[in-house]
Design a protein around this motif. Structure first.
Motif, PDB file in Angstrom:
ATOM      1  N   ARG A 258       0.838  -1.198   0.000  1.00  0.00           N
ATOM      2  CA  ARG A 258       0.000   0.000   0.000  1.00  0.00           C
ATOM      3  C   ARG A 258       0.874   1.249   0.000  1.00  0.00           C
ATOM      4  O   ARG A 258       1.862   1.329   0.731  1.00  0.00           O
ATOM      5  N   TYR A 259       0.481   2.226  -0.820  1.00  0.00           N
ATOM      6  CA  TYR A 259       1.129   3.535  -0.871  1.00  0.00           C
ATOM      7  C   TYR A 259       0.030   4.575  -0.690  1.00  0.00           C
ATOM      8  O   TYR A 259      -0.713   4.871  -1.629  1.00  0.00           O
ATOM      9  N   GLY A 260      -0.092   5.101   0.518  1.00  0.00           N
ATOM     10  CA  GLY A 260      -1.195   6.005   0.802  1.00  0.00           C
ATOM     11  C   GLY A 260      -2.518   5.267   0.646  1.00  0.00           C
ATOM     12  O   GLY A 260      -2.720   4.196   1.214  1.00  0.00           O
ATOM     13  N   ASP A 261      -3.421   5.846  -0.163  1.00  0.00           N
ATOM     14  CA  ASP A 261      -4.714   5.211  -0.401  1.00  0.00           C
ATOM     15  C   ASP A 261      -4.688   4.291  -1.614  1.00  0.00           C
ATOM     16  O   ASP A 261      -5.732   3.758  -2.006  1.00  0.00           O
ATOM     17  N   THR A 262      -3.520   4.115  -2.211  1.00  0.00           N
ATOM     18  CA  THR A 262      -3.381   3.288  -3.420  1.00  0.00           C
ATOM     19  C   THR A 262      -2.670   1.985  -3.083  1.00  0.00           C
ATOM     20  O   THR A 262      -1.678   1.977  -2.358  1.00  0.00           O
ATOM     21  N   GLN A 263      -3.173   0.900  -3.616  1.00  0.00           N
ATOM     22  CA  GLN A 263      -2.504  -0.390  -3.471  1.00  0.00           C
ATOM     23  C   GLN A 263      -1.798  -0.738  -4.784  1.00  0.00           C
ATOM     24  O   GLN A 263      -2.284  -0.417  -5.877  1.00  0.00           O
ATOM     25  N   LEU A 264      -0.653  -1.388  -4.651  1.00  0.00           N
ATOM     26  CA  LEU A 264       0.158  -1.792  -5.800  1.00  0.00           C
ATOM     27  C   LEU A 264       0.371  -3.297  -5.734  1.00  0.00           C
ATOM     28  O   LEU A 264       0.840  -3.810  -4.716  1.00  0.00           O
ATOM     29  N   TYR A 265       0.006  -3.977  -6.825  1.00  0.00           N
ATOM     30  CA  TYR A 265       0.327  -5.399  -6.911  1.00  0.00           C
ATOM     31  C   TYR A 265       1.305  -5.621  -8.062  1.00  0.00           C
ATOM     32  O   TYR A 265       1.059  -5.184  -9.195  1.00  0.00           O
ATOM     33  N   VAL A 266       2.414  -6.327  -7.778  1.00  0.00           N
ATOM     34  CA  VAL A 266       3.448  -6.613  -8.780  1.00  0.00           C
ATOM     35  C   VAL A 266       3.558  -8.126  -8.949  1.00  0.00           C
ATOM     36  O   VAL A 266       3.897  -8.845  -8.002  1.00  0.00           O
ATOM     37  N   THR A 267       3.262  -8.606 -10.147  1.00  0.00           N
ATOM     38  CA  THR A 267       3.439 -10.012 -10.451  1.00  0.00           C
ATOM     39  C   THR A 267       4.900 -10.286 -10.818  1.00  0.00           C
ATOM     40  O   THR A 267       5.601  -9.408 -11.325  1.00  0.00           O
ATOM     41  N   ARG A 268       5.345 -11.530 -10.566  1.00  0.00           N
ATOM     42  CA  ARG A 268       6.717 -11.910 -10.923  1.00  0.00           C
ATOM     43  C   ARG A 268       6.860 -12.184 -12.412  1.00  0.00           C
ATOM     44  O   ARG A 268       7.975 -12.393 -12.891  1.00  0.00           O
ATOM     45  N   GLY A 269       5.751 -12.199 -13.144  1.00  0.00           N
ATOM     46  CA  GLY A 269       5.827 -12.402 -14.587  1.00  0.00           C
ATOM     47  C   GLY A 269       5.807 -13.868 -14.968  1.00  0.00           C
ATOM     48  O   GLY A 269       6.068 -14.759 -14.151  1.00  0.00           O
ATOM     49  N   ALA A 270       5.517 -14.122 -16.242  1.00  0.00           N
ATOM     50  CA  ALA A 270       5.319 -15.490 -16.721  1.00  0.00           C
ATOM     51  C   ALA A 270       6.493 -16.041 -17.508  1.00  0.00           C
ATOM     52  O   ALA A 270       6.524 -17.228 -17.814  1.00  0.00           O
ATOM     53  N   GLY A 271       7.470 -15.199 -17.855  1.00  0.00           N
ATOM     54  CA  GLY A 271       8.601 -15.661 -18.656  1.00  0.00           C
ATOM     55  C   GLY A 271       9.925 -15.279 -18.024  1.00  0.00           C
ATOM     56  O   GLY A 271      10.052 -15.186 -16.800  1.00  0.00           O
ATOM     57  N   ALA A 272      10.915 -15.053 -18.870  1.00  0.00           N
ATOM     58  CA  ALA A 272      12.246 -14.675 -18.389  1.00  0.00           C
ATOM     59  C   ALA A 272      12.929 -13.858 -19.463  1.00  0.00           C
ATOM     60  O   ALA A 272      12.676 -14.036 -20.661  1.00  0.00           O
ATOM     61  N   TRP A 273      13.807 -12.964 -19.027  1.00  0.00           N
ATOM     62  CA  TRP A 273      14.581 -12.165 -19.966  1.00  0.00           C
ATOM     63  C   TRP A 273      16.048 -12.558 -19.837  1.00  0.00           C
ATOM     64  O   TRP A 273      16.542 -12.837 -18.739  1.00  0.00           O
ATOM     65  N   GLY A 274      16.762 -12.591 -20.976  1.00  0.00           N
ATOM     66  CA  GLY A 274      18.148 -13.044 -20.938  1.00  0.00           C
ATOM     67  C   GLY A 274      18.170 -14.559 -20.850  1.00  0.00           C
ATOM     68  O   GLY A 274      17.406 -15.249 -21.541  1.00  0.00           O
ATOM     69  N   PRO A 275      18.992 -15.114 -19.970  1.00  0.00           N
ATOM     70  CA  PRO A 275      18.989 -16.570 -19.832  1.00  0.00           C
ATOM     71  C   PRO A 275      17.650 -17.049 -19.298  1.00  0.00           C
ATOM     72  O   PRO A 275      17.102 -16.441 -18.383  1.00  0.00           O
ATOM     73  N   PRO A 276      17.098 -18.123 -19.851  1.00  0.00           N
ATOM     74  CA  PRO A 276      15.786 -18.608 -19.395  1.00  0.00           C
ATOM     75  C   PRO A 276      15.901 -19.353 -18.072  1.00  0.00           C
ATOM     76  O   PRO A 276      15.573 -20.534 -17.975  1.00  0.00           O
ATOM     77  N   VAL A 277      16.353 -18.641 -17.056  1.00  0.00           N
ATOM     78  CA  VAL A 277      16.620 -19.245 -15.747  1.00  0.00           C
ATOM     79  C   VAL A 277      15.952 -18.391 -14.678  1.00  0.00           C
ATOM     80  O   VAL A 277      16.115 -17.163 -14.656  1.00  0.00           O
ATOM     81  N   ARG A 278      15.206 -19.052 -13.776  1.00  0.00           N
ATOM     82  CA  ARG A 278      14.592 -18.351 -12.651  1.00  0.00           C
ATOM     83  C   ARG A 278      14.906 -19.125 -11.377  1.00  0.00           C
ATOM     84  O   ARG A 278      14.605 -20.320 -11.283  1.00  0.00           O
ATOM     85  N   LEU A 279      15.512 -18.418 -10.426  1.00  0.00           N
ATOM     86  CA  LEU A 279      15.883 -19.032  -9.149  1.00  0.00           C
ATOM     87  C   LEU A 279      15.335 -18.182  -8.014  1.00  0.00           C
ATOM     88  O   LEU A 279      15.644 -16.995  -7.909  1.00  0.00           O
ATOM     89  N   GLY A 280      14.496 -18.780  -7.189  1.00  0.00           N
ATOM     90  CA  GLY A 280      13.929 -18.056  -6.063  1.00  0.00           C
ATOM     91  C   GLY A 280      12.827 -17.099  -6.436  1.00  0.00           C
ATOM     92  O   GLY A 280      12.309 -16.392  -5.575  1.00  0.00           O
ATOM     93  N   ALA A 281      12.457 -17.052  -7.703  1.00  0.00           N
ATOM     94  CA  ALA A 281      11.384 -16.168  -8.171  1.00  0.00           C
ATOM     95  C   ALA A 281      10.640 -16.864  -9.293  1.00  0.00           C
ATOM     96  O   ALA A 281      10.712 -16.465 -10.449  1.00  0.00           O
ATOM     97  N   PRO A 282       9.911 -17.931  -8.982  1.00  0.00           N
ATOM     98  CA  PRO A 282       9.237 -18.701 -10.030  1.00  0.00           C
ATOM     99  C   PRO A 282       8.187 -17.870 -10.755  1.00  0.00           C
ATOM    100  O   PRO A 282       7.587 -16.958 -10.180  1.00  0.00           O
ATOM    101  N   PRO A 283       7.953 -18.161 -12.036  1.00  0.00           N
ATOM    102  CA  PRO A 283       6.982 -17.388 -12.815  1.00  0.00           C
ATOM    103  C   PRO A 283       5.564 -17.625 -12.316  1.00  0.00           C
ATOM    104  O   PRO A 283       5.242 -18.697 -11.790  1.00  0.00           O
ATOM    105  N   ASP A 284       4.723 -16.623 -12.498  1.00  0.00           N
ATOM    106  CA  ASP A 284       3.342 -16.780 -12.045  1.00  0.00           C
ATOM    107  C   ASP A 284       2.363 -16.013 -12.923  1.00  0.00           C
ATOM    108  O   ASP A 284       2.720 -15.070 -13.617  1.00  0.00           O
ATOM    109  N   VAL A 285       1.124 -16.470 -12.865  1.00  0.00           N
ATOM    110  CA  VAL A 285      -0.063 -15.719 -13.277  1.00  0.00           C
ATOM    111  C   VAL A 285      -0.838 -15.498 -11.991  1.00  0.00           C
ATOM    112  O   VAL A 285      -1.088 -16.442 -11.238  1.00  0.00           O
TER     113      VAL A 285
END
Length: 295
Positions: A258-285
């Motif tokens: 939450r930032y003041g009266d606004t809420q922010l949601y950040v998804t980790r994303g469904a793919g990868a940029w650069g090397p197709p490797v994700r560690l500790g941050a698995p992709p999500d919908v």
């Protein structure tokens, strides 16, 4: 020869015939290096498998003070950073589409970085997006990578796929407004985010959900009285040591804040940029379920 010289020659002779043995002080570093190499290989293999397995589904409930009771339980499937390209192609798109459709959302929000390449090269890879299904449709805003890949062409192409681009625009949905702003990278093409255009004449009594690729825009979002911002861009850090970069350059790396009266949601994303490797941050919908405070 003197006795001392004879003794010296004898020692030298013994050294020459004694089988060499590796000193203990060399064995330990070599063993550690070999173990580290095996661990790194295993980690990269696991991170690659995680990427190619496709996104998992996260669910989060977000209460909005202005949301009417009739819109309580409205579900938005949030997907970002699909990053179609030479490595993540049509099969990757199919995995994402199947994951989204299985959630049976009311609306789909694609919050940028769909591609890493031109429509000519990646149009076939994006084709499964045509099969996205939601009661109130699918919407799209640009990310920074669209502006490296021909943003105008991709906006036209996603429209052909049945997805509604929100280019500094807003649409009314049952119970709330959905708005979208262009990515900050669009400023280089005189097409950056325009909050006045997207939000300036809206009904302040209605709740508004804003699609904006980068979380750093949250401070502008707060000034415009937005109830909820949906973002991606960070990949949740994707893998060490990029996690430190993501934390240093974004107000929120993943999840709901939450930032003041606004809420922010950040998804980790469904793919990868650069090397197709994700560690500790698995992709999500992420399925964001809106909740009325007086449901």
């Amino acid at each position: 020869l003197t006795a001392g010289q004879l003794l010296t020659q004898g020692r030298q002779t013994l050294r020459s015939i004694r089988p060499p043995t590796p000193p203990r002080r060399l064995f330990l570093p070599r063993a550690v290096a070999a173990g580290a190499s095996l661990a790194a290989t295993a980690a990269v293999g696991y991170g690659t498998a995680t990427t190619f397995r496709g996104p998992s589904v996260k669910r989060v409930t977000v209460p909005l003070a202005k949301l009417p009771r009739a819109a309580h339980g409205f579900r938005i499937a949030v997907v970002s950073d699909i990053h179609l390209g030479p490595i993540l192609g049509r099969a990757h798109t199919r995995r994402v589409v199947d994951t989204v459709n299985r959630t049976s959302p009311d609306l789909i929000a694609i919050v940028g970085d769909l591609v890493d390449g031109s429509v000519a090269d990646l149009g076939p890879a994006a084709e499964p997006l045509r099969e996205l299904r939601a009661r109130h449709g699918a919407y799209f805003v640009t990310g920074n990578h669209e502006y490296y890949s021909g943003a105008a062409q991709w906006v036209d192409h996603v429209r052909e796929l049945g997805i509604h681009p929100l280019e500094n625009a807003r649409t009314e949905l049952p119970g709330f407004d959905l708005a979208g702003v262009n990515d900050l990278a669009g400023a280089t093409e005189h097409a950056g985010p325009d909050y006045d255009l997207a939000l300036g004449d809206r009904d302040q009594a209605r709740a508004v959900v804003l699609m904006a690729h980068q979380p750093v825009t949250i401070h502008d979002t707060v000034r415009y009285g937005v109830d909820l911002q949906l973002s991606g861009h960070t990949h949740g850090g994707q893998m060490w040591p990029f996690t430190y970069v993501a934390e240093a350059t974004n107000p929120t790396v993943a999840g709901l804040e939450r930032y003041g009266d606004t809420q922010l949601y950040v998804t980790r994303g469904a793919g990868a940029w650069g090397p197709p490797v994700r560690l500790g941050a698995p992709p999500d919908v992420t399925v964001v379920e809106l909740a009325a405070l007086r449901a």
